[in-house]
Motif scaffolding. Structure first.
Motif, PDB file in Angstrom:
ATOM      1  N   PRO A   1      -3.615   3.108   0.990  1.00 63.78           N
ATOM      2  CA  PRO A   1      -2.425   2.361   1.421  1.00 63.78           C
ATOM      3  C   PRO A   1      -1.407   2.165   0.303  1.00 63.78           C
ATOM      4  CG  PRO A   1      -4.411   1.350   2.309  1.00 63.78           C
ATOM      5  CD  PRO A   1      -4.862   2.405   1.352  1.00 63.78           C
ATOM      6  N   ARG A   2      -1.875   1.978  -0.922  1.00 62.47           N
ATOM      7  CA  ARG A   2      -0.933   1.780  -2.037  1.00 62.47           C
ATOM      8  C   ARG A   2      -0.036   2.993  -2.240  1.00 62.47           C
ATOM      9  NH1 ARG A   2      -1.998  -2.487  -5.278  1.00 62.47           N
ATOM     10  NH2 ARG A   2      -3.839  -3.661  -4.668  1.00 62.47           N
ATOM     11  N   PHE A   3      -0.626   4.176  -2.232  1.00 60.82           N
ATOM     12  CA  PHE A   3       0.195   5.372  -2.425  1.00 60.82           C
ATOM     13  C   PHE A   3       1.144   5.564  -1.254  1.00 60.82           C
ATOM     14  CE2 PHE A   3       1.005   9.946  -2.025  1.00 60.82           C
ATOM     15  CZ  PHE A   3       1.531  10.204  -3.281  1.00 60.82           C
ATOM     16  N   LEU A   4       0.683   5.289  -0.043  1.00 55.53           N
ATOM     17  CA  LEU A   4       1.550   5.427   1.122  1.00 55.53           C
ATOM     18  C   LEU A   4       2.751   4.488   1.042  1.00 55.53           C
ATOM     19  CD1 LEU A   4      -1.180   5.724   3.905  1.00 55.53           C
ATOM     20  CD2 LEU A   4       0.371   7.535   3.118  1.00 55.53           C
ATOM     21  N   LEU A   5       2.534   3.279   0.515  1.00 50.71           N
ATOM     22  CA  LEU A   5       3.657   2.351   0.360  1.00 50.71           C
ATOM     23  C   LEU A   5       4.696   2.878  -0.622  1.00 50.71           C
ATOM     24  CD1 LEU A   5       1.962  -1.177   0.316  1.00 50.71           C
ATOM     25  CD2 LEU A   5       3.386  -0.172   2.117  1.00 50.71           C
ATOM     26  N   THR A   6       4.244   3.525  -1.696  1.00 48.60           N
ATOM     27  CA  THR A   6       5.213   4.077  -2.656  1.00 48.60           C
ATOM     28  C   THR A   6       6.027   5.210  -2.045  1.00 48.60           C
ATOM     29  OG1 THR A   6       3.691   5.716  -3.593  1.00 48.60           O
ATOM     30  CG2 THR A   6       3.679   3.510  -4.574  1.00 48.60           C
ATOM     31  N   GLN A   7       5.514   5.808  -0.974  1.00 47.31           N
ATOM     32  CA  GLN A   7       6.247   6.874  -0.281  1.00 47.31           C
ATOM     33  C   GLN A   7       7.030   6.355   0.931  1.00 47.31           C
ATOM     34  OE1 GLN A   7       5.934  10.038  -1.752  1.00 47.31           O
ATOM     35  NE2 GLN A   7       4.912   8.689  -3.237  1.00 47.31           N
ATOM     36  N   HIS A   8       7.143   5.005   1.035  1.00 39.23           N
ATOM     37  CA  HIS A   8       7.856   4.360   2.151  1.00 39.23           C
ATOM     38  C   HIS A   8       7.207   4.646   3.499  1.00 39.23           C
ATOM     39  CE1 HIS A   8      11.045   3.017  -0.453  1.00 39.23           C
ATOM     40  NE2 HIS A   8      11.285   4.252  -0.868  1.00 39.23           N
ATOM     41  N   LYS A   9       5.915   4.900   3.509  1.00 40.74           N
ATOM     42  CA  LYS A   9       5.200   5.152   4.764  1.00 40.74           C
ATOM     43  C   LYS A   9       4.474   3.868   5.166  1.00 40.74           C
ATOM     44  CE  LYS A   9       4.723  10.077   3.764  1.00 40.74           C
ATOM     45  NZ  LYS A   9       3.791  11.216   3.523  1.00 40.74           N
TER      46      LYS A   9
ATOM     47  N   ASP B   1       0.546  -7.401   7.345  1.00 45.28           N
ATOM     48  CA  ASP B   1       1.876  -6.910   6.999  1.00 45.28           C
ATOM     49  C   ASP B   1       1.918  -6.679   5.504  1.00 45.28           C
ATOM     50  OD1 ASP B   1       4.455  -6.116   7.393  1.00 45.28           O
ATOM     51  OD2 ASP B   1       5.284  -8.130   7.156  1.00 45.28           O
ATOM     52  N   LEU B   2       2.303  -5.482   5.111  1.00 39.99           N
ATOM     53  CA  LEU B   2       2.275  -5.093   3.707  1.00 39.99           C
ATOM     54  C   LEU B   2       3.671  -5.052   3.130  1.00 39.99           C
ATOM     55  CD1 LEU B   2      -0.283  -2.145   3.993  1.00 39.99           C
ATOM     56  CD2 LEU B   2      -0.753  -4.518   3.410  1.00 39.99           C
ATOM     57  N   GLU B   3       3.781  -5.498   1.885  1.00 37.49           N
ATOM     58  CA  GLU B   3       5.059  -5.445   1.188  1.00 37.49           C
ATOM     59  C   GLU B   3       5.168  -4.128   0.444  1.00 37.49           C
ATOM     60  OE1 GLU B   3       5.730  -8.757  -1.380  1.00 37.49           O
ATOM     61  OE2 GLU B   3       4.554 -10.102  -0.113  1.00 37.49           O
ATOM     62  N   GLU B   4       6.343  -3.539   0.467  1.00 38.99           N
ATOM     63  CA  GLU B   4       6.551  -2.322  -0.300  1.00 38.99           C
ATOM     64  C   GLU B   4       6.786  -2.686  -1.752  1.00 38.99           C
ATOM     65  OE1 GLU B   4       9.160   0.580   1.147  1.00 38.99           O
ATOM     66  OE2 GLU B   4       8.422   0.491   3.214  1.00 38.99           O
ATOM     67  N   PRO B   5       6.425  -1.754  -2.686  1.00 35.72           N
ATOM     68  CA  PRO B   5       6.606  -2.036  -4.106  1.00 35.72           C
ATOM     69  C   PRO B   5       8.072  -2.134  -4.468  1.00 35.72           C
ATOM     70  CG  PRO B   5       5.979   0.246  -3.764  1.00 35.72           C
ATOM     71  CD  PRO B   5       5.855  -0.435  -2.438  1.00 35.72           C
ATOM     72  N   PRO B   6       8.396  -2.817  -5.559  1.00 33.91           N
ATOM     73  CA  PRO B   6       9.792  -2.981  -5.977  1.00 33.91           C
ATOM     74  C   PRO B   6      10.476  -1.642  -6.175  1.00 33.91           C
ATOM     75  CG  PRO B   6       8.332  -4.423  -7.245  1.00 33.91           C
ATOM     76  CD  PRO B   6       7.461  -3.530  -6.452  1.00 33.91           C
TER      77      PRO B   6
END
Length: 478
Positions: free
Chosen positions: A206-214, A231-236
């Protein structure tokens, strides 16, 4: 509540602190990823039974002399060093899952080349391929597991990386009792093939997917792994794509984990583990074990048992305590090892110029038997101590301490350091023993183990039970 208050904010990724996972597929995903370290351990252990088999092989099979046998064992570490660099590049560009899938290819290709080998150069080429895969797997698997792990079991799952490595080594030793070198290589294709099939059904972290805006895919992955709807927050945005630049080494959140990660990898190899493993069979022969291959199995069993113990207690005892305890055990055992060599050098019937263990008297006197069992006890204690702390924890901490945007480069540097140190120690330890005498070489290892304990107590933070965001916030001083 502010973003700079890590104790009050919900973690960027991970379950709510008061929740409990409703699915166990996260354990299956960790197992699938850990098949990479199992293949890596098998590749490392393969040389021990294969070299005697290749020495006995009749033409047209390749034959190994002493020099070729030395390179057959050591070239894996050079391939793994290159694999560490390649793995760091793949980690951020291809993702964690695809990197694990890709590393199965050189594993299978390397063992296939060895199986078909007709000369020494082809054998070394196959070993280089498997080493490349070892380097990628040793980097990507810990990162994948740490990023999918539930915080309360991250120590358990992260320690399973080293557990699978030593299980792979033991598997190679056991198979070497009944299989010759070609069939051992065929068997080596099985774990990575199984890993390829299983990982196809596992999600990206999930962390890598968030960095890809997925965002949707990240939530689906978290639900698949642990059955949690969150609900997950996207990285800065400012850190997401900046990658690594040398100027960032001025930041405490970057240079502190860099120093810790590289130092842990260096201390792991300077502890003397490769030297002890190199002399294991000879030590057991001195203690009158009739079957020297049994010595390898005994050593493998000790590693598996105590690494499993470490995995079970990791999330209760903590990383720092186990590292310090492990280091103290290694200080005592390497000191006893050096004492054994010193006493053996002065024993009746031995020259004052003794420089190798093999020249210790084989006379069955009570004195020589007592010295031999001192060596066996020291070796077993050292391996047990190493397996409890300095075996698994450097790899676990490497996967925990780096910020997301530099993780690929940082873990690549750590893995490169580990494998280059492993190569240097393996190739140059005999020369060091000639200069310092065997007892001096092991007392030097004892000194490094002492430094590792001091480094742990002064510099290594405790990461037990913390989210990855809290660990990063610690280094940034928040």
């Amino acid at each position: 509540m502010t973003p700079d208050d890590p104790e009050e904010t919900q973690p960027l990724l991970g379950p709510p602190r008061d929740s409990y996972p409703r699915s166990r597929r996260g354990f299956l995903a960790a197992f699938a990823a850990a098949l990479g370290p199992l293949s890596f351990g098998y590749a490392l252990g393969y040389s021990s039974p294969a070299i005697p088999s290749l020495r006995r092989a009749a033409p047209p099979a390749p034959h190994l002399d002493d020099t070729a046998a030395s390179w057959f064992g050591a070239v894996v570490t050079l391939g793994a060093a290159a694999g560490g660099v390649l793995g760091g590049w793949l980690l951020d560009r291809a993702g964690r899952k695809l990197s694990l899938l890709l590393c199965t290819l050189p594993f299978v290709a390397g063992f296939a080349v060895i199986t078909a080998a007709k000369d020494v150069w082809t054998l070394l080429g196959g070993r280089l391929f498997t080493g490349l895969a070892c380097g990628i797997a040793s980097l990507v698997a810990p990162v994948y597991i740490s990023e999918i792990a539930y915080p309360s079991v991250r120590g358990l799952l992260g320690s399973c990386v080293q557990l699978m490595v030593v299980t792979g080594i033991l598997l190679a030793y056991l198979a070497g009792w009944v299989l010759e070198w070609r069939w051992l290589a065929v068997l080596g294709c099985v774990p990575p093939t199984f890993m390829l099939l299983l990982m196809c059904y596992m999600p990206e972290t999930p962390r890598f997917l968030l960095t890809q805006h997925k965002h949707e895919e990240a939530m689906a992955a978290l639900h698949f792994l642990w059955g949690i709807e969150q609900d997950l927050e996207e990285p800065p945005m400012e850190t997401e794509h900046q990658g690594f630049h040398l100027t960032q080494l001025r930041q405490p959140g970057i240079y502190k984990p860099f120093i810790i990660g590289i130092s842990l990898m260096a201390f792991q190899q300077l502890s003397g583990i490769n030297a002890v493993m190199f002399y294991a069979e000879t030590i057991f022969e001195e203690a009158k074990f009739k079957d020297s291959s049994l010595a390898s199995v005994v050593v493998g069993l000790i590693q598996v048992v105590f690494t499993a113990v470490a995995a079970l207690i990791m999330d209760r005892a903590g990383r720092r305590l186990l590292l310090a305890f492990s280091g103290v055990i290694m200080v005592l055992s390497t000191s006893a090892f050096g004492t054994y060599f010193k006493l053996a050098q002065g024993a009746p019937g031995n020259s004052s110029n003794v420089s190798l263990l093999a020249s210790v008297s084989m006379e069955p006197s009570d004195a020589s038997m007592g010295l031999a069992w001192l060596a066996v006890g020291s070796m077993c204690l050292f391996i047990a101590g190493f397996a409890v702390g300095w075996g698994p924890i450097p790899w676990l901490l490497m996967s925990e301490i780096f910020p997301q945007h530099v993780k690929g480069v940082a873990t690549g540097v750590c893995v490169l350091t580990n494998w280059l140190m492993a190569f240097l120690v393996t190739k140059e330890f005999s020369s060091l023993m000639e200069v310092l005498r065997p007892y001096g070489a092991f007392w030097l290892a004892s000194a490094f183990c002492t430094l590792s304990v001091l480094f742990t107590l002064i510099c290594v933070p405790e990461t037990k039970g913390k989210t990855l965001e809290q660990i990063i916030a610690h280094f940034e001083g928040r």
